[in-house]
Write a protein that holds these residues in place. Structure first.
Motif, short mmCIF file in Angstrom:
data_model
loop_
_atom_site.label_atom_id
_atom_site.label_comp_id
_atom_site.label_asym_id
_atom_site.label_seq_id
_atom_site.Cartn_x
_atom_site.Cartn_y
_atom_site.Cartn_z
N LEU A 102 32.72 48.68 33.91
CA LEU A 102 34.00 48.08 34.31
C LEU A 102 35.09 48.37 33.29
CD1 LEU A 102 32.92 44.62 35.77
CD2 LEU A 102 33.91 46.54 37.00
N GLU A 120 37.70 43.11 36.64
CA GLU A 120 37.89 43.50 38.04
C GLU A 120 39.34 43.27 38.48
OE1 GLU A 120 34.83 41.28 40.01
OE2 GLU A 120 33.32 42.85 39.67
N ASP A 121 39.93 42.15 38.05
CA ASP A 121 41.33 41.89 38.37
C ASP A 121 42.25 42.94 37.74
OD1 ASP A 121 40.66 39.67 39.86
OD2 ASP A 121 41.10 38.24 38.25
N GLN A 136 42.05 46.22 39.69
CA GLN A 136 42.84 46.15 40.93
C GLN A 136 44.33 46.20 40.62
OE1 GLN A 136 41.54 42.66 43.00
NE2 GLN A 136 39.61 43.58 43.64
#
Length: 161
Positions: free
Chosen positions: A50, A133-134, A137
């Motif tokens: 990630l 993850e935010d 995005q």
């Protein structure tokens, strides 16, 4: 002595099964510990992946901004050539600036969009999975929005064919 041998003979299978059960428990405990280590390693691997995606997302947004800057520079050059060809050099500077003001506004808007992504690698390292993850995005959305800004650039209209 006969009693002792009889007792050992009667309980031999119980003793062997007890030893086998203890060995199985020992191996189960070792397997459990190895499984926990494998799970921790897998989680660390997922977080590392990630972090890599977050870094790549930020790079994509930065490349989009560099592409936008190049497009702004090209559009600005087209306007300069247009003014040099079709208007006198003694013409109003305000008129020239009015034609190219939108270019600076678009470039500044792209810079403003990119600013929230400017985190250091140490800050990326402290993020948890949900935050990463935010961020990924957000980086993808930012890159797409910066790429869309290019469509708002308007080059000069051709006066003569």
């Amino acid at each position: 002595m006969d009693g002792t041998l009889g007792l050992i003979n009667d309980n031999f299978f119980d003793g062997v099964s007890l030893l086998l059960s203890a060995g199985a428990l020992l191996f189960a405990a070792l397997a459990h510990r190895v499984a926990k280590q494998a799970l921790a390693t897998a989680k660390m691997s997922d977080v590392a992946a990630l972090k890599l995606k977050a870094h790549e997302g930020r790079e994509r947004a930065e490349k989009s901004f560099l592409s936008l800057q190049t497009a702004c520079h090209d559009t600005r050059s087209q306007w300069c050539r247009h003014h040099d060809r079709h208007y006198s050099t003694l013409g109003s500077r305000d008129f020239r600036q009015d034609d190219t003001r939108h270019i600076s506004e678009i470039e500044n808007e792209g810079r403003t969009l990119l600013r929230p992504l400017e985190l250091g690698l140490s800050e990326l390292g402290t993020m948890d999975v949900a935050a990463l993850e935010d961020y990924i995005q957000q980086a993808h959305r930012t890159a797409a929005r910066i790429e869309q800004l290019r469509f708002r650039l308007s080059p000069p209209k051709q006066l003569f064919a």
